[in-house]
Each structure stands twice: as C-alpha cells, then as structure tokens.
Scaffold this motif. Structure first.
Motif, PDB file in Angstrom:
ATOM      1  N   CYS A  48      34.475  31.576  38.370  1.00 41.93           N
ATOM      2  CA  CYS A  48      35.622  32.277  37.787  1.00 41.93           C
ATOM      3  C   CYS A  48      35.090  33.568  37.170  1.00 41.93           C
ATOM      4  O   CYS A  48      34.359  33.550  36.186  1.00 41.93           O
ATOM      5  CB  CYS A  48      36.286  31.407  36.721  1.00 41.93           C
ATOM      6  SG  CYS A  48      37.679  32.213  35.911  1.00 41.93           S
ATOM      7  N   ARG A  49      35.394  34.694  37.810  1.00 39.21           N
ATOM      8  CA  ARG A  49      34.852  35.993  37.421  1.00 39.21           C
ATOM      9  C   ARG A  49      35.917  36.866  36.771  1.00 39.21           C
ATOM     10  O   ARG A  49      37.020  36.946  37.281  1.00 39.21           O
ATOM     11  CB  ARG A  49      34.379  36.760  38.672  1.00 39.21           C
ATOM     12  CG  ARG A  49      33.174  36.256  39.368  1.00 39.21           C
ATOM     13  CD  ARG A  49      32.966  37.124  40.608  1.00 39.21           C
ATOM     14  NE  ARG A  49      32.962  38.525  40.265  1.00 39.21           N
ATOM     15  CZ  ARG A  49      31.857  39.223  39.998  1.00 39.21           C
ATOM     16  NH1 ARG A  49      30.683  38.658  40.115  1.00 39.21           N
ATOM     17  NH2 ARG A  49      31.932  40.490  39.671  1.00 39.21           N
TER      18      ARG A  49
ATOM     19  N   LEU B  83      39.036  36.454  39.023  1.00 39.39           N
ATOM     20  CA  LEU B  83      38.869  36.050  40.418  1.00 39.39           C
ATOM     21  C   LEU B  83      38.277  34.648  40.470  1.00 39.39           C
ATOM     22  O   LEU B  83      37.197  34.407  39.932  1.00 39.39           O
ATOM     23  CB  LEU B  83      37.941  37.048  41.135  1.00 39.39           C
ATOM     24  CG  LEU B  83      37.520  36.711  42.559  1.00 39.39           C
ATOM     25  CD1 LEU B  83      38.730  36.580  43.484  1.00 39.39           C
ATOM     26  CD2 LEU B  83      36.573  37.779  43.103  1.00 39.39           C
TER      27      LEU B  83
ATOM     28  N   PHE C  71      36.693  31.853  42.885  1.00 41.27           N
ATOM     29  CA  PHE C  71      35.988  31.847  44.171  1.00 41.27           C
ATOM     30  C   PHE C  71      35.485  30.430  44.445  1.00 41.27           C
ATOM     31  O   PHE C  71      34.780  29.850  43.618  1.00 41.27           O
ATOM     32  CB  PHE C  71      34.818  32.835  44.108  1.00 41.27           C
ATOM     33  CG  PHE C  71      33.845  32.738  45.252  1.00 41.27           C
ATOM     34  CD1 PHE C  71      34.256  32.977  46.553  1.00 41.27           C
ATOM     35  CD2 PHE C  71      32.507  32.422  45.024  1.00 41.27           C
ATOM     36  CE1 PHE C  71      33.352  32.899  47.609  1.00 41.27           C
ATOM     37  CE2 PHE C  71      31.601  32.347  46.069  1.00 41.27           C
ATOM     38  CZ  PHE C  71      32.020  32.582  47.359  1.00 41.27           C
TER      39      PHE C  71
END
Lengths: 91, 369
Positions: A13-14, A22, A24
């Motif tokens: 989790c960015r 984001l 991923f």
C-alpha cells in the motif's frame, strides 16, 4: 459473530502524489488506486475488527463523516477489496 | 521553479546483479570500466531487497552482465519475492536450460515473474553472432524452451549494421516460426563496447533511414506486434510528429516538445549497479551513493543530481548548447540523456545520435518527403 477483516500481508500500500494511495498485489500484478479513506480502511483490517468497528473508527478519524452514509460505502469497499485479494474475511 | 510532485519512493528499480557475462557483445553499454567493479554478495543483495520492500518498491528488473551467471540467482529472486515485489529478467538466453526452467517452478518464482527478455540480433548464426559472438544457437534454444514452457518471454532486437538487412527474417523467425506475440527493437549506441566498435556497429543517419523504412514495412505486415521506446522504429513516429508540429503548429501531447523532457525515469525509478552503486539509470552512471552505506529514500528525495535531472524538463531546447539556432528546437525533446552524459559529462545536452537536424543534413531530406 460478525466477520472480521484481515489484510493480505503480501499487499503493498503506497502513498502516491495528489492524495492518492496505490494498492498493489504482487501475486496478480493487480493495481488499484484509492483515497485516504480507502487506505485507512485497509490499515484497519488487522483481523480484530468487523464492519461496524471499522466504520466507527473511520467516522472518528475523518470528522464530519455521518455513520449512516458511510456504512454502505465501506461495506462495498471491503467486498471489492476481498474480491481482488487485498483482504480476506475471517468468519 | 515549479514544484514537482514526486512519488514518496521509486516504483521500480533496475538492478545489475553482476558484472560477469559469458558473452562479449560489440555494443554492450555495460562494459569496460563497469566490469572492474566487484559484485555484491548474496547477503548484501538480500539486505538491499529488504530495504526495497520497506520502501514499497513494486518491481525490479534483474540484469547484468548476465544474471544467469550468478549461482545464487534463485536465492536472490526469492529475496525479491519475500519483499513483496515482482521481477523481470533481461538475459542473453544462452544459459537457460530445462534445469533452469525447473527452478522457476519453486514457490512463487513463476507467479511473480513479469517477463524474461532475451536478446536476439539475427535470424541465423552469421548475423546474430556478428554482434553477439558465438551465441545464436544457445540463445534461440533458451528462447524456444521458455516459449514452449509457456513463460512470459519477450525479445529485444538491437538494430545494428550487421542485422539491418536481416530484420525481415528476424521478424519472421520470432513472430512466425517461434510464435512470439510481439518483440521490441532499439539500436546500438556508441556507449561502452559500442563506443570502441561504433564504426562497425552503430547505424549512421542513412542506415537509420533505411532501418525506419524496413520497420515501417514490418509494422504494416505485423500490426501491433512490434514495440520500441528508442531506435529507428520509435523515430518513425517521433520525427513524423516533429514534422507535423512544425508544419501545423499543433504540438503533440504525448511528450513535451521544445524542452529537455526526454526521460521521465527519475520520477518513478532508479538503478543499482552490481557493486551496489545507486545511479539514475544503468546507462547514466552518475554515482548517487551505494546501497551498502546510503539510504535510498534520502537519495530519492534529496540528491542534487536527481533534482537536476527532474528539472531538465524546464530547460528550453533553445538554451541547450548546440541547439540555440536549430529550427527543430521548438519540437525536439533532446532524447535520452545517457549518451550526452557519456560524451560530454553533461546530461543537460541533446542526444546527438537522435538529432533530427543531423539526420536531415546527412540524409538530405526529412521523413515527410
């Protein structure tokens, strides 16, 4: 006992520019953008909380969010996150 | 200066795992002084991957040298996987055997693999081996093994003087005989070994034009199956867009015309050389630090070289040395900064290999005629 939600530990989790987050999934290469509320929901999925507890915490964190309005949204969000493998449900 | 909004950490990292290679290709940019550096140990690479995991990096591209020369390659791949990343491998293909494929079956090695890219430069040994000595048979064997086993495999063809007239045969080999869905092209540039072998290997403007004509025909024959970010195939569109913009005043929105906008890599990725040196790109080897001693996060946010590279896009082409009086400057983006950095020690220059003015001067006309 209502279902609780648990983050998939493989998910990244960015934080991204423009207040986006984001998610991923490296196993599937699936990527999904979210806002800060979505990221907060995901972080609350630690295996101890059910839907009502997550909603309650979100309403406390994001002031002015009416509980009735968000319950349906968060339930739908959890459902789609589960479908995409970002979280799992513990019955 | 406008405030640039940057991702908190890189999305991806290009990693040269080793300086060793079992081939000696004539245009290899990763040659000469690069091979004098010492490979990081298994432990140090694994520690590096842990840092990348903490930074939420999503994918790495593993290359060399030749990545498959590392006996610990699969241990390193497992380190990538353990840190929530996907990976790709760039390879010459010659060391890929049935046994290699079996090793991919362990754990999530296959699941997390984006692709393996094999370099093929000819449709037959005489052509391929002219730039990639004594390797055609083994490279094609590796490629076929991967394809037949259903791996996500792709091919990069580096267009050079030796294979210019074999491109149609190469396309037939890859797309019809082997049955790849697609492949990509670029061209040999005068960096590393390509610098010493420039006269023998690198295309001049007239050969670029010929390559563009051939690639144009191949694009018609194989629609949607040829890709290029650089080289003659990419120039077909780039030069045409420059011509169109100059003629009509309509600038493309695909890339920033009139400024040094080429290469947005430093907004989303970094590279690490095989001794741990952190660089903007494995072709643009300005030393930013080393993974064994420096924080990637800190370098990403504060290093003056990265800041300068990100701000290139605000430099008008007319202010770039050598471009002030160029009639194409309002439509140019300077192209890849790695070659000017190698030639002049300055990445704020235009790439002479891709210069459209030079192309027109030497060919005698533009692509519109």
């Amino acid at each position: 006992m209502p279902a609780r939600y648990l983050r998939n530990p493989d998910i990244v989790c960015r934080e991204e520019p423009f207040d986006q987050w984001l998610f991923f999934n490296p196993d599937t290469n699936n990527r999904r953008f979210s806002n800060a509320v979505g990221a907060a929901v995901w972080h609350l999925c630690d295996g101890t909380r059910d839907l009502s507890q997550i909603v309650q915490e979100i309403c406390q964190t994001f002031e002015g969010v009416p509980l009735d309005d968000v319950t349906g949204d968060i339930a739908a969000l959890l459902q789609s996150m589960e479908a995409e493998g970002f979280i799992s449900r513990i019955e | 200066m406008a405030d640039l909004t940057l991702t908190p950490t890189p999305h991806s990292i290009d990693i040269s795992l080793t300086g060793r290679c079992n081939l000696k290709c004539k245009y290899c940019f990763y040659a000469n002084e690069m091979t004098a550096l010492t490979d990081l140990s298994t432990e140090k690479w694994l520690a590096c991957f842990e840092e990348l995991g903490r930074l939420n990096v999503m994918e790495v591209t593993l290359s060399g040298g030749e990545a498959f020369t590392r006996p610990d390659l699969f241990e390193l791949i497992d380190g990538v996987i353990a840190n929530r990343m996907r990976y790709s491998i760039l390879s010459n293909g010659t060391l890929i055997t049935d046994k290699t494929l079996e090793q991919f079956a362990v754990g999530k090695r296959r699941q997390r693999l984006n692709y393996i890219q094999i370099s093929i430069d000819g449709s037959r040994p005489e052509v391929h081996d002219a730039s990639r000595p004594n390797s055609f048979t083994r490279a094609v064997r590796g490629l076929r093994l991967l394809k037949e086993a259903g791996f996500p495999v792709t091919v990069r063809v580096t267009i050079n003087k030796h294979n210019l007239h074999d491109l149609e045969n190469i396309a037939a080999l890859l797309l019809e005989d082997i049955g790849l869905p697609s492949f990509s092209t670029n061209d040999a540039i005068p960096m590393g070994s390509g610098c010493q072998n420039e006269q023998e290997i690198a295309l001049g403007p007239r050969e670029q034009l010929e390559a563009m004509d051939i690639m144009r025909r191949l694009l018609e024959r194989y629609p949607g199956r040829l890709n290029a970010q650089a080289g003659p195939q990419a120039k077909i569109q780039m030069y045409a867009e420059m011509e169109h913009a100059r003629r009509t005043g309509e600038k493309t929105t695909r890339w920033g015309m009139g400024y040094l906008t080429a290469c947005g890599c430093t907004f989303s990725k970094l590279a690490i050389l095989h001794d741990g040196t952190i660089v903007p790109c494995n072709m643009l080897t300005v030393r930013l630090g080393n993974v064994t001693t420096d924080s990637i996060r800190e370098i990403w946010h504060t290093h003056p070289v990265l800041k300068a590279m990100r701000e290139r896009r605000f430099i008008p082409m007319q202010e770039v040395p050598g471009c002030a009086n160029c009639e194409w400057a309002p439509y140019c983006n300077g192209s890849c900064p790695a070659l000017p950095y190698t030639l002049y020690g300055d990445f704020n220059r235009a790439n002479p290999h891709d210069c459209y003015r030079r192309f027109i001067q030497e060919v005698g006309h533009g692509v519109a005629q």
